[in-house]
Design an enzyme around this catalytic site. Structure first.
Site: not given
Length: 267
Positions: A72, A210-212
């Site tokens: 993501s 932003k995480t993923g």
């Protein structure tokens, strides 16, 4: 002489950080900090770069050169392509939920670009990528030099633990170019995307990120946290990647990264 030797040693030894940065009474001191204790039970890579000076903290340099699925974190790039092509008009562009029930409750409603980033809503960005189309998406990925540039996993899934791969070093490079408006997008596009990444403000600085996450057979096997910190007159780009048989996902990568940034008095 001692300080020079210490800096060279830390820069050349795998698994140890190399960082030269702030000065003065409130400065982070190189010799006082080791990030390894934050990553117990995990395979990990971490890069933090002072954008002004180019100084870096690098944890596990070889791993920082290894490419992994962006998961993501690709929403950063997907947002820019969507805005630049007109598929998305602004951070308020709404796509209607089609009624499909997802295990993540926040996905089960209409989404704007801002909420889709905040909720890391996969269906929103799958629809964006489909409307952009493979040809235009490939064009922007090639222009930006995004990772291995492999979209063969399909226009709806190539970034989701699939064929597209990017390294922590490359993630930091992308973030630096996003901040400097050096990507193949308009300043309006990059400005909107920087705005939707804003997450937290402290007395020391403002956090954007932003995480993923990657899951396999119900196990949380990989997590990313990618972004930057803005301070008065200073900015730092970072990328954290963690892996494990279970328990490695984006929220944990974010938690670890924030703890390190605060330890270093960058946030």
């Amino acid at each position: 002489m001692f300080k020079l030797a210490l800096i060279l040693c830390l820069a050349l030894c795998p698994g140890l950080p190399a960082f030269a940065g702030q000065q003065g009474e409130d400065a982070f001191r190189l010799e006082d900090y080791r990030p390894g204790s934050h990553f117990q039970g995990l395979e990990a890579a971490l890069v933090i770069e002072d954008i002004g000076t180019g100084a870096r903290l690098v944890f596990h340099p070889e791993t920082c050169r290894t490419r992994y699925s962006p998961c993501s974190t690709f929403k950063i790039f997907n947002s820019m392509v969507g805005l630049e092509t007109g598929v998305l008009k602004s951070e308020n562009t709404t796509l209607d939920w089609d009624g499909t029930r997802y295990s993540i409750e926040s996905w089960n409603r209409d989404q704007t670009l801002q909420s889709a980033v905040t909720n890391s809503c996969v269906w929103y960005f799958q629809r964006v990528a489909t409307r952009v189309g493979r040809k235009r998406m490939r064009n922007y990925i090639e222009k930006a030099g995004y990772g291995n540039q492999d979209l063969s996993g399909g226009v709806r899934t190539f970034w989701l633990d699939s064929t597209l791969k990017i390294s922590p070093f490359e993630q930091v490079s992308l973030i630096k170019r996003l901040i400097a408006d050096e990507l193949p997008f308009s300043k309006r596009t990059t400005g909107i995307v920087r705005g939707i990444l804003r997450q937290e403000e402290t007395a020391r600085g403002t956090l954007y990120g932003k995480t993923g996450s990657a899951m396999r057979k119900g196990k949380k096997v990989m997590g990313w946290y990618v972004g930057y910190v803005i301070q008065p007159g200073k900015s730092y780009a970072f990328a954290t990647n963690i892996r494990a048989t279970d328990g490695a996902w984006g929220p944990r990568a974010r938690e670890i990264t924030v703890a390190i940034l605060k330890d270093m008095k960058l946030l």
